[in-house]
Design an enzyme around this catalytic site. Structure first.
Site, PDB file in Angstrom:
ATOM      1  N   GLU A  85       0.830  -1.206   0.000  1.00  0.00           N
ATOM      2  CA  GLU A  85       0.000   0.000   0.000  1.00  0.00           C
ATOM      3  C   GLU A  85       0.868   1.260   0.000  1.00  0.00           C
ATOM      4  O   GLU A  85       1.093   1.880   1.050  1.00  0.00           O
ATOM      5  CB  GLU A  85      -0.943   0.007   1.214  1.00  0.00           C
ATOM      6  CG  GLU A  85      -2.053  -1.036   1.130  1.00  0.00           C
ATOM      7  CD  GLU A  85      -3.037  -0.935   2.297  1.00  0.00           C
ATOM      8  OE1 GLU A  85      -2.725  -0.224   3.292  1.00  0.00           O
ATOM      9  OE2 GLU A  85      -4.110  -1.556   2.222  1.00  0.00           O
TER      10      GLU A  85
ATOM     11  N   GLU B 128      -6.540  -7.301  -1.167  1.00  0.00           N
ATOM     12  CA  GLU B 128      -6.888  -7.149   0.251  1.00  0.00           C
ATOM     13  C   GLU B 128      -8.227  -6.436   0.365  1.00  0.00           C
ATOM     14  O   GLU B 128      -8.460  -5.415  -0.281  1.00  0.00           O
ATOM     15  CB  GLU B 128      -5.803  -6.351   0.987  1.00  0.00           C
ATOM     16  CG  GLU B 128      -6.044  -6.213   2.498  1.00  0.00           C
ATOM     17  CD  GLU B 128      -4.909  -5.444   3.180  1.00  0.00           C
ATOM     18  OE1 GLU B 128      -3.730  -5.728   2.876  1.00  0.00           O
ATOM     19  OE2 GLU B 128      -5.214  -4.543   4.003  1.00  0.00           O
TER      20      GLU B 128
END
Length: 678
Positions: A510, A602
């Site tokens: 991320e 995710e």
């Protein structure tokens, strides 16, 4: 050989072929059967090598799926196996048969020991695979030399050679047992084939080339057309005497032809040396033939030269050549020991646990009550085609699965039993292995966390799952801050798993607080690191603002569409948490998936911290969209963390389960398990 014996040999061959393909040591079934059928130990060994070739080849073909990506290794090891096999075959025929008959009880005993130890060997290999120690990728010269020596043994006797192969490769190679078994089947086929070809072209009835194949003396070759007449003793030769041979002489000669002629039929007689002095009438009926007599009419100018008359008693029967055969007192112990060994092998085989295992497509020993085919069986090597993730045939696929939590905290949740449940009870397709960079992760002990990720890749692979290797960077949010660590990590992992078809690489979890151009620069530096070792695996690239295509920082997917990463076979990642990321995020995902390949690596049913109340209705909308557009997804997370996003209730991992079913699951776990199984 009687029809009953032929049937017994056929049945033993079928059983031995099946045993060799899965376990090994089929020779201990066929060898005693061949002995019982009346073959000598040497002939039984040669026949065994010839008969097991089709089974060995069939076993290798049956495991062809597990051979994917091992071509270079198999070719290298096959060379050593071929050299060893031919060496063993030469030794078998070159050494006296008595030597083999003497040593065969020891060889059978060795094979029995190996068979008895085979479960222990397999267990030790599995334990080594589940540890954190890295092992070699190709085994190096040690493996090549060891397998070559084992192949010498295989060409000489062959019993339990497969167990030797598995033991050596299990110690020196980093592969699941079924992948090693596939290589073993190929090497056994090579050894049996080269030995069989050698035996076919070299006479083996006495353990060495027969006397008839030796070069004959020049004086015997010169008169080869006269061998039939010359093979009779002198008293049986045609005579030019008016009275001819005496009746007693003729009858005794005819009688001797009946007794001894058949033994020499079709073979040149043993030539005798010419006498150095004239023979008396009492010696006229020696073993010298007329073709070899120095004054025979065909060799002199005196056509009336014949041996002197003689009584029949003067023509003793030529002593027959001794025939090499196994003495009963030697054969009986071999037969008994081999028969006992075969019985013990069958006993060990039938004593295996009732939950028999079958090999799956990627190295898992899965109870036969579970899935008919693993995800890797069904899809093979994945590839990016257009905007989709596709199988080996180019058809779009959707993978569904779970992500681990940080392995520095929750490695205890990732056991053989829990991963069995994920693969067979949950029926997941993919496991995401999250290696945190900071927060007590990779930067604190690179070797340990690399080995831990390596173990989990192997455990998931053994169960036929796809694996996403996740470089879980969060803080700092600039992926370039950990560029050198990322390069080292992906070099280590990709070099270890370059031959697998089920690994995907997520190079930045991320990214946040940085521009898309910075993320793109990082990707174009790390992707070549992966490609240097694993050129065909898909690579997953994180996007701006915690992999939201920039939505969480006021941007959208257009910056990726206008400035894509310069690399092929890649996908872009998107993350969402349903309770926090509403319609704006769902719309961005939908638009992006129509233009570029997207993988949701995710998501959660809670808020962005993975906690709080579950929003199953919004989660359902996301899952419906992903099903419609064939977007693969992974849920966060497969642990017993106290937050609502962890699927197991606290304490489950410390108690090692129960893992299957719903008894240990939180509400989010029950819901996501049902979605994966659907």
């Amino acid at each position: 050989m009687t029809p009953l014996e032929m049937l017994g040999v056929f049945g033993a061959g079928v059983g031995a072929g099946a045993l060799n393909a899965v376990v090994g040591s089929g020779t201990l079934v066929t060898f005693p059967v061949l002995l019982a059928a009346g073959l000598s130990p040497l002939t039984a060994t040669v026949s065994n090598a010839l008969g097991l070739v089709p089974g060995a080849v069939s076993g290798a073909v049956g495991y062809r799926r597990e051979l994917v990506g091992q071509g270079r290794r198999v070719r290298k090891l096959a060379v050593g196996s071929a050299l060893g096999g031919i060496t063993g075959a030469v030794l078998l025929l070159a050494l006296p048969a008595e030597a083999f008959e003497t040593i065969v009880p020891c060889l059978v005993a060795l094979a029995l020991v190996l068979v008895a130890l085979q479960p222990l060997i397999s267990r030790k290999v599995r334990e080594r695979r589940s540890g954190d120690r890295p092992v070699q990728r190709d085994g190096g010269r040690t493996l090549f030399a060891g397998l070559t020596l084992a192949s010498v043994y295989g060409g000489y006797f062959a019993a339990a050679q497969g167990i030797i192969y598995i033991s050596l490769m299990g110690l020196l190679l980093d592969e699941p047992l079924q992948r090693l078994n596939a290589v073993k089947n190929v090497l056994v086929a090579v050894v049996n084939a080269v030995a069989a070809v050698f035996f076919l072209f070299v006479p083996t009835s006495t353990g060495r080339p027969s006397p008839s194949s030796r070069p004959a003396p020049h004086w015997a070759v010169s008169w080869a057309p006269r061998r039939a007449a010359a093979s009779a003793p002198a008293c049986c030769a045609p005579s030019s005497s008016p009275s001819g041979p005496s009746p007693s002489s003729s009858s005794s000669c005819a009688e001797r032809r009946g007794r001894g002629g058949a033994r020499h039929r079709g073979r040149a007689p043993r030539a005798a040396k010419a006498p150095s002095r004239p023979l008396s009438s009492g010696r006229a009926c020696s073993s010298i033939s007329s073709g070899n007599f120095p004054n025979h009419p065909s060799r002199t100018e005196s056509p009336h030269m014949t041996p002197a008359p003689h009584p029949a008693s003067a023509c003793p029967q030529p002593s027959p050549r001794p025939r090499r055969r196994t003495r009963p007192e030697r054969r009986t112990p071999c037969l008994l020991l081999a028969a006992l060994s075969g019985a013990l092998l069958l006993l060990l085989t039938t004593a295996l646990p009732a939950t028999a295992a079958r090999p799956t497509g990627y190295g898992a020993d899965v109870p036969i009550t579970h899935r008919a085919a693993t995800p890797v069986d069904a899809h093979g090597r994945l590839q990016v085609c257009g905007t989709h993730l596709c199988n080996q045939h180019g058809a779009p696929v959707q993978l569904r699965g779970m992500s681990t939590h940080g392995t520095q905290w929750y490695a205890r949740c990732l056991t053989d039993a829990s991963l069995d449940a994920l693969a067979h009870d949950w029926r997941a397709d993919v496991l995401r292995v999250s290696t945190y960079v900071q927060e007590g992760g990779y930067e604190t002990d690179p070797a340990h966390f690399t080995a831990l990720a390596d173990r989990l890749v192997r455990q998931a692979s053994d169960r036929g799952l796809y694996v996403i290797v996740d470089w879980h960077m969060l803080t700092p949010g600039d992926p370039m801050a950990n560029l050198d660590r990322a390069a080292r990590f992906f070099t280590d992992i990709a070099s270890r798993h370059k031959d697998r078809v089920n690994v995907l690489y997520e190079i930045a979890n991320e990214p946040n607080g940085v521009s898309w151009s910075r993320i793109k620069e990082y990707a174009e530096r790390i992707i070549p690191v992966v490609r240097a070792h694993d050129p065909d695996a898909p690579v997953l690239v994180g996007t701006r603002a915690w992999s939201s295509f920039g939505v969480s920082e006021g941007a959208d997917e257009s910056e990726v569409l206008n400035n894509p990463v310069d690399a092929a076979n890649i996908m872009y990642t998107f993350h969402f948490y349903a309770a926090s990321h509403r319609d704006e995020y769902l719309a961005a995902l939908s638009r992006a998936a129509d233009r570029i390949p997207v993988f949701v690596t995710e998501f959660g049913t809670q808020n962005y911290a993975g906690e709080g109340a579950d929003d199953f209705a919004m989660s359902r909308r996301y899952l419906d969209l992903m099903e419609q557009k064939k977007i693969s997804w992974v849920n966060w997370n497969f642990s017993d963390d106290h937050r609502s996003g962890a699927v197991f209730t606290p304490g489950t991992c410390a108690a090692d389960g129960p893992w299957a079913g719903t008894r240990s699951l939180k509400p989010a776990g029950v819901w996501i398990r049902d979605r994966i199984r659907a």
